[in-house]
Design a protein around this motif. Structure first.
Motif, PDB file in Angstrom:
ATOM      1  N   UNK A  47      -7.607  -5.672   8.311  1.00 43.61           N
ATOM      2  CA  UNK A  47      -6.448  -5.151   7.588  1.00 43.61           C
ATOM      3  C   UNK A  47      -5.787  -4.174   8.543  1.00 43.61           C
ATOM      4  N   UNK A  48      -4.532  -4.463   8.919  1.00 40.38           N
ATOM      5  CA  UNK A  48      -3.872  -3.655   9.935  1.00 40.38           C
ATOM      6  C   UNK A  48      -2.825  -2.748   9.307  1.00 40.38           C
ATOM      7  N   UNK A  49      -2.793  -1.519   9.787  1.00 42.15           N
ATOM      8  CA  UNK A  49      -1.675  -0.655   9.401  1.00 42.15           C
ATOM      9  C   UNK A  49      -0.425  -1.157  10.098  1.00 42.15           C
ATOM     10  N   UNK A  50       0.733  -0.880   9.512  1.00 39.25           N
ATOM     11  CA  UNK A  50       1.973  -1.326  10.149  1.00 39.25           C
ATOM     12  C   UNK A  50       2.174  -0.661  11.507  1.00 39.25           C
ATOM     13  N   UNK A  51       1.517   0.479  11.697  1.00 33.92           N
ATOM     14  CA  UNK A  51       1.591   1.149  12.990  1.00 33.92           C
ATOM     15  C   UNK A  51       0.759   0.419  14.033  1.00 33.92           C
ATOM     16  N   UNK A  52       0.089  -0.651  13.607  1.00 31.10           N
ATOM     17  CA  UNK A  52      -0.676  -1.549  14.467  1.00 31.10           C
ATOM     18  C   UNK A  52      -2.140  -1.152  14.664  1.00 31.10           C
ATOM     19  N   UNK A 187       0.069  -1.559 -14.019  1.00 32.96           N
ATOM     20  CA  UNK A 187       0.390  -0.556 -12.997  1.00 32.96           C
ATOM     21  C   UNK A 187       0.573   0.814 -13.619  1.00 32.96           C
ATOM     22  N   UNK A 188       1.029   0.823 -14.874  1.00 34.66           N
ATOM     23  CA  UNK A 188       1.216   2.109 -15.529  1.00 34.66           C
ATOM     24  C   UNK A 188      -0.126   2.704 -15.944  1.00 34.66           C
ATOM     25  N   UNK A 189      -1.029   1.828 -16.411  1.00 38.15           N
ATOM     26  CA  UNK A 189      -2.246   2.341 -17.044  1.00 38.15           C
ATOM     27  C   UNK A 189      -3.471   2.466 -16.142  1.00 38.15           C
ATOM     28  N   UNK A 190      -3.500   1.681 -15.071  1.00 39.76           N
ATOM     29  CA  UNK A 190      -4.718   1.667 -14.261  1.00 39.76           C
ATOM     30  C   UNK A 190      -4.521   2.373 -12.926  1.00 39.76           C
ATOM     31  N   UNK A 191      -5.580   3.052 -12.460  1.00 42.31           N
ATOM     32  CA  UNK A 191      -5.457   3.885 -11.258  1.00 42.31           C
ATOM     33  C   UNK A 191      -5.653   3.109  -9.944  1.00 42.31           C
ATOM     34  N   UNK A 192      -4.689   2.267  -9.578  1.00 40.44           N
ATOM     35  CA  UNK A 192      -4.818   1.537  -8.312  1.00 40.44           C
ATOM     36  C   UNK A 192      -4.370   2.385  -7.134  1.00 40.44           C
ATOM     37  N   UNK A 193      -5.047   2.174  -6.008  1.00 40.64           N
ATOM     38  CA  UNK A 193      -4.615   2.822  -4.770  1.00 40.64           C
ATOM     39  C   UNK A 193      -3.669   1.926  -3.997  1.00 40.64           C
ATOM     40  N   UNK A 194      -3.887   0.614  -4.129  1.00 38.94           N
ATOM     41  CA  UNK A 194      -3.142  -0.339  -3.312  1.00 38.94           C
ATOM     42  C   UNK A 194      -2.793  -1.585  -4.114  1.00 38.94           C
ATOM     43  N   UNK A 195      -1.605  -2.110  -3.849  1.00 38.34           N
ATOM     44  CA  UNK A 195      -1.217  -3.418  -4.376  1.00 38.34           C
ATOM     45  C   UNK A 195      -1.197  -4.394  -3.209  1.00 38.34           C
ATOM     46  N   UNK A 196      -1.867  -5.535  -3.363  1.00 37.71           N
ATOM     47  CA  UNK A 196      -1.823  -6.572  -2.329  1.00 37.71           C
ATOM     48  C   UNK A 196      -0.887  -7.685  -2.793  1.00 37.71           C
ATOM     49  N   UNK A 230      -0.152  -3.783   0.644  1.00 38.43           N
ATOM     50  CA  UNK A 230      -0.625  -4.675   1.701  1.00 38.43           C
ATOM     51  C   UNK A 230       0.021  -6.041   1.487  1.00 38.43           C
ATOM     52  N   UNK A 231       0.484  -6.669   2.557  1.00 37.64           N
ATOM     53  CA  UNK A 231       0.978  -8.046   2.467  1.00 37.64           C
ATOM     54  C   UNK A 231      -0.119  -8.979   2.941  1.00 37.64           C
ATOM     55  N   UNK A 247       8.924  -1.257   5.214  1.00 38.37           N
ATOM     56  CA  UNK A 247       8.002  -0.163   4.896  1.00 38.37           C
ATOM     57  C   UNK A 247       6.683  -0.588   4.282  1.00 38.37           C
ATOM     58  N   UNK A 248       6.333  -1.864   4.426  1.00 42.00           N
ATOM     59  CA  UNK A 248       5.018  -2.319   3.937  1.00 42.00           C
ATOM     60  C   UNK A 248       3.928  -1.600   4.743  1.00 42.00           C
ATOM     61  N   UNK A 249       2.921  -1.048   4.045  1.00 47.69           N
ATOM     62  CA  UNK A 249       1.944  -0.181   4.722  1.00 47.69           C
ATOM     63  C   UNK A 249       0.936  -0.936   5.576  1.00 47.69           C
ATOM     64  N   UNK A 250       0.481  -2.073   5.052  1.00 53.79           N
ATOM     65  CA  UNK A 250      -0.560  -2.807   5.766  1.00 53.79           C
ATOM     66  C   UNK A 250      -0.288  -4.304   5.752  1.00 53.79           C
ATOM     67  N   UNK A 251      -0.753  -4.954   6.796  1.00 53.27           N
ATOM     68  CA  UNK A 251      -0.594  -6.394   6.923  1.00 53.27           C
ATOM     69  C   UNK A 251      -1.958  -7.039   7.112  1.00 53.27           C
TER      70      UNK A 251
END
Ligand code: C2E
Ligand code: MG
Ligand code: MG
Ligand code: MG
Length: 283
Positions: A47-52, A187-196, A230-231, A247-251
């Protein structure tokens, strides 16, 4: 004559159905002993950050059947679920993946998928806490990936489970976003850190304006809610560049790295950050 034809057709149909059923039955029988026979193994996909830079790896389960060869998880996991085997297999994978992570640089995360039965298992949160203790990695290095299908039932219990995991400090990702019964209430009710974002929307990103609009909206939605995005299934430089620009955070995807055995990670890390991956992402 019509009657005869009909019977003939019915018989043929039944026979081929039987073969399929027998094959499934054979697979299911061998699945019961696959864990004790040591037939499962894990591949890790970066899992890569967009910063590579590398953010971590997702653990992906594989089954090496002695006669058939490698069987993909989409085939055997539903069978294992139906036969009540997935909880035990999942525990094996969780411990093994955490042990692998313990050998990596300490800022790398390990992502583990949870099927519905594993997520709904009563002892899940205790098991996760015990495994982290046993292996000795920080809770925030573990990311648990669940799909929306998991959340369809037993809503209050689901919320309790997710909140408990959240309190433990484990990260939670919503996998394959957009493909099931996407409900914004999750998305409103659950505590997710990331959406893939599911690869379905990434596949035709370079040509399809609708996919672009959807992906852009998911990124904005996630960021607005304080979540990362993450995409999945990034295969081309064009897709990567577009996602970075939005601006996608991770690829994650074949462009950045295929799933690989644990032993290959060292070499991947020696080669990637400076050379190919940075080259791919910094265009
Ligand atoms: P997933 O969690 O969404 O995992 C991503 C899937 O996409 C993986 O398939 C991965 O190999 C594939 N993939 C990654 N990059 C690309 C790409 O660039 N192009 C394409 N076409 N595919 C890509 P895989 O390994 O066959 O796994 C399929 C699904 O099986 C996973 O989807 C996950 O839902 C499930 N799964 C895999 N391992 C486990 C496990 O340990 N436990 C549970 N419960 N489910 C698992
Ligand atoms: Mg996943
Ligand atoms: Mg996925
Ligand atoms: Mg998937």
């Amino acid at each position: 004559a019509a009657k005869k034809d009909g019977r003939g057709r019915a018989r043929t149909f039944t026979r081929s159905m039987l073969i399929v059923l027998e094959q499934r039955e054979m697979l299911r029988r061998s699945l019961r002993t696959a864990l004790s026979e040591g037939q499962f193994f894990i591949e890790y996909q970066p899992l890569m950050r967009s910063s590579s830079s590398v953010a971590g790896f997702e653990a992906l389960l594989r089954w090496r059947h002695p006669l058939i060869g490698i069987i993909p998880p989409n085939v055997f996991i539903p069978m294992a679920e139906a036969d009540g085997l997935m909880s035990e297999i999942g525990q094996w994978l969780l411990e093994r993946a955490c042990r692998a992570a313990a050998t990596w640089p300490s800022h790398f995360t390990v992502a583990v998928n949870l099927s519905p039965a594993e997520f709904l298992h009563e002892g899940l949160t205790d098991r996760v806490a015990q495994t982290l203790d046993l292996v000795g990695i920080r809770a925030d290095r573990l990311e648990l990936e669940i799909t929306e299908s998991v959340l369809l039932e037993r809503t209050t219990n689901n919320l309790d489970t997710l909140n408990t995991l959240n309190v433990l400090g484990v990260q939670i990702s919503l996998d394959d976003f957009g493909t099931y019964y996407s409900s914004l209430s999750y998305l409103k009710n659950f505590p997710f850190d990331t959406i893939k974002i599911d690869q379905y929307f990434i596949k035709d990103l370079e040509r399809d304006e609708k996919s672009q609009t959807i992906v852009r909206s998911i990124i904005a939605l996630a960021h607005g809610l304080g979540m990362h995005v993450t995409a999945e299934g990034v295969e081309t430089r064009g897709q990567a560049a577009w996602l970075q620009n939005e601006g996608c955070d991770r690829l994650q995807g074949h462009l950045l790295g295929f799933p690989m055995p644990a032993e290959a990670i060292g070499e991947f890390l020696r080669k990637s950050p400076s050379a190919s991956v940075a080259g791919v992402l910094r265009t």
